[in-house]
Design an enzyme around this catalytic site. Structure first.
Site, short mmCIF file in Angstrom:
data_model
loop_
_atom_site.label_atom_id
_atom_site.label_comp_id
_atom_site.label_asym_id
_atom_site.label_seq_id
_atom_site.Cartn_x
_atom_site.Cartn_y
_atom_site.Cartn_z
N ASP A 54 -3.43 2.65 -5.48
CA ASP A 54 -2.28 2.64 -4.57
C ASP A 54 -2.15 1.35 -3.76
O ASP A 54 -1.42 1.29 -2.80
CB ASP A 54 -2.36 3.84 -3.62
N GLU A 55 -2.89 0.31 -4.14
CA GLU A 55 -2.93 -0.88 -3.31
C GLU A 55 -2.92 -2.13 -4.20
O GLU A 55 -3.66 -2.16 -5.19
CB GLU A 55 -4.23 -0.86 -2.50
N ASP A 78 0.86 -1.18 0.00
CA ASP A 78 0.00 0.00 0.00
C ASP A 78 0.90 1.23 0.00
O ASP A 78 1.72 1.40 0.90
CB ASP A 78 -0.88 -0.03 1.26
#
Lengths: 326, 367, 407
Positions: C104-105, C9
């Site tokens: 973002d993950e 993350d």
């Protein structure tokens, strides 16, 4: 069978024989009236006459190789198409178009007869249309329909329409008698068959149909006498038979209605009505209409899969109330 | 009818005629074989109304006549009979008694009068072709006939043109044209007609066993008859106009390459393995040193292969559906090959100087 | 094969990218989000801003009250997407399988036993090559990796082994578990279940009675067991569009017009992805909710609107059943990429024209962001019905889509 054996279609037969004599045969025909009015017989006869080796004036001999093969369905150039299941499908039309594109013997006519052409799928109709637009020599398409309005208008506009009309009752009666049907049945059927000799003959030979009529009379009798109707509904187990029974009952009330209006000459079955209703001198127009309404509502319920026994019980109760009780 | 025939010749005859018979038909009689006495022999006929096959087998005739039996069942039975004489005799109601040794098998048949008539042509106009030449011509063209009649029904057939001294066959399915000509001693008027491709395949099959005997082809306005060593195959013709394929033949080519057909064919065949799973093309890049064959499918992998060749004219970058390319290459396999092109999105030609009077024109895929 | 699962993350992703690219923002509270006067919300904030109590999804006006000195940026989505792609490339280098959860993950599967090591490698490469902080949770399934990652933040790595479930997971509130939203949480609280530990003591049957099918799943989660596979980026397998009519349709012509519209939509999406379809499927639902699907597989793959439409229409004509119809759908499947069109000498001007029309319609659509050209037959449909969107309904925007109308 010759054109002369076709009952009551003088006009249509004249159109066809004229085409045969003059040699100006259309590329596509619609025989309006369908099998009920013998258009199927006419179509096959037309195909035979076109291909017959020893045609007499316009009647095919019925005995030459070509005639025999058309009757047997094995003529290489005369192909009859029936609906597969519910409709005449693209695949079937494709086969016909392929057959129509193959060469035929010198002088032979390729004839393609579509029975129940109203069941042609849209796609199938459209591919036929293309062929109608580019007519080939010595090829005839015949579409049999009850009513031209069920065909694509573009198809109808490219065909010559030959109309076959309902056959008169008297003609049907004598036809039935000559076919060995007892007079009393023939008389009734000549009106019940609605102009279709074929249907008349089928009904004449359908013993269940006569049993059903007998049963309908017994029901009316019981209703009139006020007998207990329990058990009657057991007899009709089959939905279609039940619907036919309703048809017969409706026919009685319809005749009774007609009678009450004083137009006796359009009755189906004056004698039987006399026997069914012992009160024929009374004017009961409103009651007749009420009973017809009851029958119709039960018919709809049965068509919509209502419980058969229950529906019939309701019918009997309602009819007794509406007609026999004041 | 009452005849006696040898099991082996009956089986031979049934095998010959069985190919045109449909396994099921709206007309049950079409699944039958007509057996009739004819000039002291027995004649077998089967038809699907489009074409018919007929052959004659030796028989001892006790009583003249005819019968129609369901072909499939009858053939299955005959195949299982001992190799000896069999008697076929017609009983009442179209039933035929098939007897051998002390056994009898009664088979229900159809009315011979209702059997569709075989269209036998008067044998006026005709041409003779050696069987191997005929097979070569058919195999060089028949695969390029259209398989569906959606567009132009004439394309489902093989165009046969007979001119003075020349017999030509051509097929076209819109994507390719295959055409082959051979010399004949025909001296009559020019004719052309279209024979269903299926019938032509059957002609090739029937001709493959007859070595030296020439095949006689007779034709009229509406039918064609192949006499293949006394086996007769008659067919109706496709009554439609074949497109004028001559006008599609390019006047000149801008790219021309001589190649080894075996090498080129194998390379294309290998390259074709990849697109089978994904994209539909193989790419050919012709340049001075030869041709580079590439293909790729993300799920399978990639192919790169070079085949040397001699280039005349301009380089060319062109893509094909491999199936259509391979079909044409197969014809000239084992012979020197010339690939001619007219541009990346226009027609190309496959031919061989050692396989004269044959050409295969094929359209590429749009770049 | 067994895998270790990493959840990677990117910390305060948008804000970190801005701080990286604008050195003057480093060490300052940075908020990326919509403007307060436009009722914007916070999409990301740097850790410096979080120290003031600013959180994601908070209304911007509130964030500004908490942290008036924050630098507020509108953000550059295109740039973030590009950076995200670069990060994904690094993940992909180590991944046996990769599930992109969001920008973002991502979950990364690596061979069993190598989780810790791979996590460190990924972190150092993202830091060295892209100058971005990333937190990594390491475990044996998605659930525990996610929990571990939460513990690793900010900018750390944390390993959580199944043996540690009791010690680490159980004290946490039930809301920590995936799938436990406010509704489920409330039901659990009502039953006196607040911590995962309490949840783990319940019987699965009890939970099933309380929560339905999800109950036993939650029970497994509470024990650290999670069998969800990674949802790896798959190739598009099919493209489909369907529409439930606002009112059941009785007129087949209207359904056919709808099919034209759905076909345009399917064709557009195929062409956008550079795909061709070999199979076209028609879906029909009748007023009694019975549903049929009928397919046709073609010899040559297609992607023009009209070819898809013709197949769909033919299927409809052959299988239309009894009116009224409630839903119609068109699906293209059996997809191939990299297809080239076969030239054909029989193709008349019609086919050539059809291709040009499709191409022109696509161009216009790309330019105006919505369909502007339609087949004439679709004018049968009411204005609002001329918009279609795969199952999820798209609101009509009120503009007449029948003719070109630049906005």
């Amino acid at each position: 069978m010759s054109f002369g054996d076709i009952l009551g279609q003088e006009k249509a037969i004249e159109v066809l024989t004229r085409a045969l004599l003059s040699g100006s045969v259309a590329h596509a025909y619609i025989f309006q009236g369908g099998a009920d009015y013998q258009a199927d017989i006419a179509a096959r006869n037309f195909a035979k006459a076109l291909n017959c080796k020893s045609v007499r004036r316009t009647d095919p001999c019925g005995a030459c190789e070509s005639c025999l093969k058309i009757d047997a369905g094995t003529h290489p150039y005369v192909i009859e198409v029936m609906p597969h299941g519910m409709s005449i499908k693209m695949e079937q039309v494709k086969k016909v178009l392929r057959a129509s594109s193959l060469s035929a013997e010198q002088g032979a006519w390729k004839v393609f007869i579509f029975h129940e052409a109203n069941t042609l799928t849209t796609e199938a109709s459209n591919s036929l249309l293309k062929t109608f637009e580019e007519p080939a020599g010595r090829t005839v398409f015949i579409l049999l329909v009850n009513d031209t309005s069920t065909l694509l208008p573009t198809i109808v506009s490219r065909c010559q329409v030959v109309t076959f009309v309902p056959v008169g009752a008297e003609k049907i009666r004598s036809f039935l008698v000559s076919a060995g049907i007892p007079e009393e049945r023939a008389g009734l059927l000549s009106t019940l068959a609605l102009g279709s000799p074929k249907r008349a003959l089928l009904m004449a030979q359908d013993e269940e149909f006569w049993a059903l009529r007998q049963y309908a009379r017994e029901i009316m009798e019981s209703l009139r006498r006020g007998d207990d109707l329990a058990g009657y509904d057991e007899i009709v187990q089959d939905r279609n038979r039940a619907l036919e029974l309703l048809g017969v009952l409706a026919e009685y009330f319809r005749d009774r209605l007609v009678l009450s209006l004083g137009v006796q000459d359009v009755m189906y079955n004056p004698e039987e009505v006399q026997a069914v209703f012992c009160d024929c001198e009374r004017q009961n127009t409103a009651k007749c209409l009420a009973c017809l309404d009851i029958i119709e509502s039960i018919r709809r319920a049965i068509s919509a899969n209502a419980n058969l026994r229950l529906a019939l019980t309701v019918l009997f109760i309602k009819l007794r109330r509406a007609w026999f009780e004041d | 009818m009452n005849i006696q025939v040898a099991q082996s010749s009956l089986l031979w005859g049934l095998n010959i005629v069985s190919r045109v018979v449909p396994s099921s038909s709206p007309m049950p009689i079409l699944t039958g074989v007509l057996i009739e006495t004819w000039k002291g022999a027995a004649r077998l006929t089967a038809t699907d109304l489009e074409s018919a096959v007929q052959c004659t087998i030796p028989a001892r005739i006790m009583q003249e006549g005819a019968a129609v039996l369901p072909l499939k069942l009858f053939a299955e039975l005959v195949r299982r009979l001992p190799p000896q004489d069999i008697t076929l005799s017609l009983r009442e109601n179209e039933m035929v008694a098939i007897t051998w040794e002390k056994a009898q098998y009664n088979l229900n048949g159809f009315k011979p009068d209702e059997f569709p008539k075989m269209m036998m042509v008067e044998r006026e106009r005709g041409v003779e072709v050696p069987a191997d030449t005929l097979i070569e011509m058919i195999k060089s063209t028949v695969y390029a006939a259209a398989s569906s009649e959606d567009r132009n029904i004439s394309l489902t057939g093989v165009l046969v043109q007979v001119k003075q001294g020349k017999l030509t066959m051509a097929t076209c399915d819109g994507i390719r044209i295959a055409c082959i000509s051979r010399d004949t001693d025909y001296g009559g008027q020019s004719y052309e007609f279209i024979v269903p491709a299926k019938v032509m395949q059957e002609v090739a099959r029937l001709s493959s066993g007859v070595d030296d005997t020439p095949v006689k082809i007779f034709f009229t306005e509406n039918q064609v008859l192949f006499d293949i060593n006394s086996v007769l195959l008659a067919s109706r013709l496709i009554d439609a106009k074949f497109p004028d394929y001559q006008q599609i033949i390019p006047n000149r080519y801008y790219t021309s390459m001589a190649l080894d057909s075996n090498e080129f064919f194998s390379a294309c065949e290998r390259a074709a393995l990849v697109p089978r799973e994904g994209a539909n093309y193989i790419r050919l890049q012709f340049s001075a040193s030869g041709v580079v064959i590439t293909s790729a499918a993300s799920s399978v992998g990639t192919v790169y292969e070079e085949v040397p060749g001699v280039l005349t004219g301009e380089p060319l970058d062109i893509s094909f559906n491999p199936r259509f390319l391979l079909d044409g290459l197969k014809v000239v396999l084992g012979k020197p090959l010339v690939f001619d092109g007219t541009g990346p999105s226009s027609i190309a030609c496959i031919s061989s100087p050692e396989f004269r009077d044959f050409f295969y024109l094929v359209l590429p895929l749009r770049r | 094969m067994e895998y270790d699962i990493l959840l990677c993350d990117l910390d305060a992703f948008f804000a970190s990218v801005e701080q990286r690219d604008n050195p003057e923002l480093r060490d300052k509270p940075v908020i990326v989000g919509g403007r307060p006067e436009h009722r914007g919300v916070v999409s990301t904030c740097s850790y410096q801003a979080r120290a003031f109590g600013v959180r994601s999804a908070m209304p911007m006006s509130q964030a500004m009250r908490l942290c008036p000195q924050a630098v507020v940026l509108a953000g550059d989505m295109r740039k973030y997407q590009e950076v995200s792609r670069q990060v994904t490339k690094i993940y992909a280098h180590y991944a046996c399988a990769l599930e992109i959860v969001s920008i973002d993950e991502a979950y990364v599967a690596v061979p069993r036993g190598l989780g810790q090591e791979m996590g460190c490698l990924i972190r150092s490469r993202v830091r060295n090559e892209l100058q971005l902080p990333v937190s990594v949770g390491v475990s044996v399934n998605k659930l525990l990796a996610k929990i571990a990652c939460g513990l690793a933040k900010p900018d750390g790595i944390r390993c959580l082994l199944p043996g540690q479930v009791e010690e680490v997971l159980w004290p946490m509130p039930v809301e920590t578990l995936p799938g436990v939203g406010p509704n489920t949480a409330k039901r659990l609280h009502d039953a006196g279940i607040r911590t995962i530990s309490q949840l783990a003591q319940c019987s699965p049957d009890h939970l099933q009675a309380k929560l339905g099918k999800f109950g036993p799943v939650l029970y497994m989660y509470a024990h650290g067991i999670d069998e969800r596979p990674l949802e790896t980026e798959r190739e598009v397998k099919s493209v489909s569009e369907e529409i439930t009519f606002p009112e059941d349709k009785h007129d087949p012509a209207e359904v056919i017009a709808t099919l034209a519209l759905l076909s345009e939509e399917v064709g557009f999406r195929l062409r956008k992805h550079g795909l061709w379809a070999k199979t076209v499927t028609l879906k029909l639902r009748f007023s009694d909710f019975s549903t049929i699907t009928r397919s046709k597989t073609l010899s040559e793959p297609v992607n023009t609107d009209s070819t898809i439409y013709h197949v769909a229409r033919q299927l409809f004509v052959e299988h239309k059943g009894r009116p009224p119809w409630r839903l119609a759908g068109v699906q293209a499947s059996n997809l191939v990429r990299d297809h080239l069109n076969q030239l054909n000498m029989l193709h008349g001007p019609d086919e050539v024209r059809e291709e040009r029309i499709s191409r022109a319609a696509d161009e216009l659509r790309k330019k105006y962001g919505r369909p502007v050209l339609h087949r004439a037959g679709t004018v049968l449909l009411a204005k609002g019905e001329r918009f279609v969107s795969g199952g999820k309904s798209k609101k009509p925007d009120g503009l007449s889509p029948c003719h070109v109308k630049p906005s």
